[in-house]
Write a protein that holds these residues in place. Structure first.
Motif, PDB file in Angstrom:
ATOM      1  N   SER A  98      -8.750  15.558 -35.615  1.00  0.00           N
ATOM      2  CA  SER A  98      -8.646  15.904 -34.192  1.00  0.00           C
ATOM      3  C   SER A  98      -9.653  15.126 -33.361  1.00  0.00           C
ATOM      4  N   ALA A  99     -10.851  14.950 -33.873  1.00  0.00           N
ATOM      5  CA  ALA A  99     -11.875  14.219 -33.136  1.00  0.00           C
ATOM      6  C   ALA A  99     -11.435  12.787 -32.888  1.00  0.00           C
ATOM      7  N   GLY A 100     -10.634  12.273 -33.822  1.00  0.00           N
ATOM      8  CA  GLY A 100     -10.184  10.898 -33.680  1.00  0.00           C
ATOM      9  C   GLY A 100      -9.103  10.727 -32.642  1.00  0.00           C
ATOM     10  N   ILE A 101      -8.402  11.793 -32.292  1.00  0.00           N
ATOM     11  CA  ILE A 101      -7.308  11.653 -31.327  1.00  0.00           C
ATOM     12  C   ILE A 101      -7.636  12.287 -29.982  1.00  0.00           C
ATOM     13  N   SER A 102      -8.827  12.827 -29.808  1.00  0.00           N
ATOM     14  CA  SER A 102      -9.138  13.550 -28.588  1.00  0.00           C
ATOM     15  C   SER A 102      -9.833  12.705 -27.538  1.00  0.00           C
ATOM     16  N   GLN A 103      -9.869  11.400 -27.743  1.00  0.00           N
ATOM     17  CA  GLN A 103     -10.482  10.542 -26.750  1.00  0.00           C
ATOM     18  C   GLN A 103      -9.538  10.403 -25.565  1.00  0.00           C
ATOM     19  N   GLU A 104     -10.069   9.982 -24.453  1.00  0.00           N
ATOM     20  CA  GLU A 104      -9.257   9.863 -23.255  1.00  0.00           C
ATOM     21  C   GLU A 104      -8.164   8.819 -23.431  1.00  0.00           C
ATOM     22  N   ALA A 105      -6.974   9.094 -22.924  1.00  0.00           N
ATOM     23  CA  ALA A 105      -5.859   8.157 -22.980  1.00  0.00           C
ATOM     24  C   ALA A 105      -5.784   7.416 -21.660  1.00  0.00           C
ATOM     25  N   GLU A 106      -5.710   6.105 -21.725  1.00  0.00           N
ATOM     26  CA  GLU A 106      -5.617   5.300 -20.517  1.00  0.00           C
ATOM     27  C   GLU A 106      -4.152   5.048 -20.196  1.00  0.00           C
ATOM     28  N   MET A 107      -3.735   5.460 -19.001  1.00  0.00           N
ATOM     29  CA  MET A 107      -2.341   5.341 -18.577  1.00  0.00           C
ATOM     30  C   MET A 107      -2.243   4.290 -17.472  1.00  0.00           C
ATOM     31  N   LYS A 108      -1.465   3.253 -17.740  1.00  0.00           N
ATOM     32  CA  LYS A 108      -1.274   2.198 -16.743  1.00  0.00           C
ATOM     33  C   LYS A 108      -0.094   2.564 -15.860  1.00  0.00           C
ATOM     34  N   CYS A 109      -0.274   2.407 -14.548  1.00  0.00           N
ATOM     35  CA  CYS A 109       0.814   2.736 -13.630  1.00  0.00           C
ATOM     36  C   CYS A 109       0.749   1.857 -12.394  1.00  0.00           C
ATOM     37  N   SER A 110       1.810   1.896 -11.607  1.00  0.00           N
ATOM     38  CA  SER A 110       1.865   1.115 -10.369  1.00  0.00           C
ATOM     39  C   SER A 110       1.331   1.936  -9.197  1.00  0.00           C
ATOM     40  N   ILE A 111       1.048   1.267  -8.105  1.00  0.00           N
ATOM     41  CA  ILE A 111       0.556   1.909  -6.887  1.00  0.00           C
ATOM     42  C   ILE A 111       1.735   2.016  -5.916  1.00  0.00           C
ATOM     43  N   LEU A 112       2.087   3.241  -5.587  1.00  0.00           N
ATOM     44  CA  LEU A 112       3.242   3.460  -4.719  1.00  0.00           C
ATOM     45  C   LEU A 112       2.935   3.096  -3.274  1.00  0.00           C
ATOM     46  N   GLN A 113       1.775   3.530  -2.788  1.00  0.00           N
ATOM     47  CA  GLN A 113       1.390   3.224  -1.423  1.00  0.00           C
ATOM     48  C   GLN A 113      -0.080   3.572  -1.204  1.00  0.00           C
ATOM     49  N   TYR A 114      -0.600   3.074  -0.098  1.00  0.00           N
ATOM     50  CA  TYR A 114      -1.929   3.472   0.369  1.00  0.00           C
ATOM     51  C   TYR A 114      -1.740   4.030   1.768  1.00  0.00           C
ATOM     52  N   LYS A 115      -2.093   5.312   1.955  1.00  0.00           N
ATOM     53  CA  LYS A 115      -1.836   5.962   3.234  1.00  0.00           C
ATOM     54  C   LYS A 115      -2.919   6.990   3.510  1.00  0.00           C
ATOM     55  N   LEU A 116      -3.407   7.006   4.738  1.00  0.00           N
ATOM     56  CA  LEU A 116      -4.435   7.948   5.168  1.00  0.00           C
ATOM     57  C   LEU A 116      -5.617   7.970   4.205  1.00  0.00           C
ATOM     58  N   ASP A 117      -6.052   6.775   3.828  1.00  0.00           N
ATOM     59  CA  ASP A 117      -7.238   6.584   2.997  1.00  0.00           C
ATOM     60  C   ASP A 117      -7.060   7.073   1.561  1.00  0.00           C
ATOM     61  N   ARG A 118      -5.800   7.286   1.141  1.00  0.00           N
ATOM     62  CA  ARG A 118      -5.545   7.730  -0.230  1.00  0.00           C
ATOM     63  C   ARG A 118      -4.559   6.779  -0.909  1.00  0.00           C
ATOM     64  N   MET A 119      -4.720   6.649  -2.225  1.00  0.00           N
ATOM     65  CA  MET A 119      -3.760   5.891  -3.017  1.00  0.00           C
ATOM     66  C   MET A 119      -2.805   6.831  -3.729  1.00  0.00           C
ATOM     67  N   TYR A 120      -1.559   6.406  -3.795  1.00  0.00           N
ATOM     68  CA  TYR A 120      -0.506   7.174  -4.442  1.00  0.00           C
ATOM     69  C   TYR A 120      -0.052   6.407  -5.681  1.00  0.00           C
ATOM     70  N   PHE A 121      -0.069   7.077  -6.832  1.00  0.00           N
ATOM     71  CA  PHE A 121       0.242   6.426  -8.103  1.00  0.00           C
ATOM     72  C   PHE A 121       1.561   6.949  -8.675  1.00  0.00           C
ATOM     73  N   SER A 122       2.188   6.145  -9.533  1.00  0.00           N
ATOM     74  CA  SER A 122       3.540   6.430 -10.028  1.00  0.00           C
ATOM     75  C   SER A 122       3.575   7.370 -11.228  1.00  0.00           C
TER      76      SER A 122
END
Length: 429
Positions: free
Chosen positions: A18-42
């Motif tokens: 379990s210790a070997g699989i409990s590290q953080e998972a990195e998820m790659k995604c696109s950026i939908l938009q930037y609006k009102l000082d916030r980023m929106y991800f897919s």
């Protein structure tokens, strides 16, 4: 001794795995938009992205912005305000990498249940019945991810809610929708895999024509669910089996007709014994006890069904076995029949109908016999379906992968627990 050593080794291996699989998972995604000082991800909660998960935005392979997620929903996640200038013209060549939460396979998952008294947990949640459904070691249950699963039963919903609010539970089953602050819980619901029925003890001669329970059914008002059952979203049940067509109530609500019919019951004692198959049904019994009191009749609850005159039952339902509810009621009646009573012939006839349905050569004949059984139970015996409760499963945000199947059961072996990110907050932006 060998067993203890083996168990310890297994535990160590599980922890290391379990210790070997409990590290953080990195998820790659696109950026939908930037609006009102916030980023929106897919990507969003479906990818185990939750509030306060960290992210980095890259242009090609160069990091240009970092921050944390404030809002995560299915299919989308939104950052905290970034408080910086963003080159919106180049968003199409940027991508983000989000540190998603991952499965925690070592922590115990503690599930509570209240309001389920004499019904065993295995009867309501059959995933506990065998190794095909959930892996067990002794009396300890494990999910497919390796989490120990513990059940805790509570005397009251109030007590269970206190335990959940205090962090002692990861989730719980109930008949009531949660009354908790937003963000403290998610929940799903389904119709329970059973309904509540009113039935006579056919060993009592005054019950042989079904007039007593029919009189009570005439005076059953489904609009007063707050009186006869403590739960949310009760559904009226008009048929003694799962029927895929519209079914009307056998006898419409009519208090006066019910009172007149009661006068036709011969040999009925002025004091009746009620049996509730579960403590939760005592409220239902009390509702009918109040009706009987208007006929100047007294009632008392008894702990043994053999001593009862009227029953309040949970009757099982199963989409894969339409007859299961009818067979359950028939078996119940057979166990009450007494030698020499005329009503035994009616019960035996219902048994013949069941056999004919099981051997039916077509779906049309099968449904024909189901209808005859349903009518005979209601009109000749006096067994009536009353209502079907709703089951709720409430869980904290770190519990995932829970769902009810089409029959209203939950496969607990699918439960998982995730490691939620620490609070990032605006100060880190």
């Amino acid at each position: 001794m060998r067993h203890s050593i083996f168990s310890f080794v297994c535990l160590v291996v599980l922890i290391l795995f379990s210790a070997g699989i409990s590290q953080e998972a990195e998820m790659k995604c696109s950026i939908l938009q930037y609006k009102l000082d916030r980023m929106y991800f897919s990507l969003g909660s479906e990818a185990n992205i939750f509030p306060d998960c960290r992210f980095v935005v890259f242009r090609d392979s160069i990091p240009v912005i970092d921050g944390a997620i404030e809002i995560a929903q299915p299919g989308i996640s939104i950052s905290y305000p970034l408080h910086r200038l963003i080159d919106t013209a180049n968003l199409h060549i940027m991508h983000a990498v989000i540190d998603a939460a991952t499965i925690d396979s070592t922590s115990e998952i503690i599930i509570g249940a209240a309001e389920f008294d004499q019904i065993s947990l295995a009867a309501v949640f059959p995933v506990l019945k065998g190794e095909d459904s959930i892996r067990t070691v002794g009396s300890i249950y494990f999910t497919q991810h390796g989490n120990p699963l513990e059940w805790r039963r509570f005397e009251s919903l109030f007590e269970m809610n206190l335990a959940y609010s205090g962090g002692a539970l990861d989730g719980y089953f109930s008949y009531s929708a949660p009354q908790l602050p937003a963000g403290r819980a998610n929940y799903i619901s389904t119709q329970a895999p059973y309904f509540i029925a009113l039935a006579p003890n056919v060993a009592r001669e005054f019950n042989h024509n079904g007039l007593l329970t029919t009189s009570l059914y005439y005076r059953f008002d489904p609009e007063k669910s707050y009186i006869f059952f403590g739960g949310d979203r009760l559904e009226p049940q008009y048929c003694l089996y799962l029927n895929d067509s519209t079914v009307n109530r056998t006898y419409a609500y009519n208090s006066e007709a019910g009172r007149r019919l009661m006068q036709s019951v011969r040999g009925c004692p002025r004091k009746l014994a009620l049996y509730a198959a579960d403590g939760k049904l005592e409220q239902t019994g009390a509702y009918f006890g109040d009706i009987l009191s208007r006929d100047k009749m007294r009632t008392e609850f008894v702990s043994s069904r053999r001593d009862a005159d009227i029953y309040f039952l949970f009757v099982p339902l199963n989409k894969k076995d339409t007859m299961c509810s009818l067979k359950f009621i028939y078996d119940f009646l057979v166990s009450d029949t007494a030698y020499g009573h005329q009503i035994n012939k009616t019960v035996a006839l219902i048994g013949n109908y069941l056999e004919s349905a099981e051997n039916a050569a077509s779906a049309r004949i099968y449904k024909y016999y189901l209808g005859k059984i349903d009518r005979a139970l209601r009109e000749d015996i006096g067994v009536f379906p009353l209502f079907r409760p709703t089951l709720y499963f409430v869980a904290g945000t770190d519990v995932q992968d829970y769902t009810f199947d089409s029959n209203g059961y939950m496969d607990l072996k699918q439960l998982s627990k995730i490691r939620l990110p620490g609070v990032a907050g605006r100060q880190d932006q």
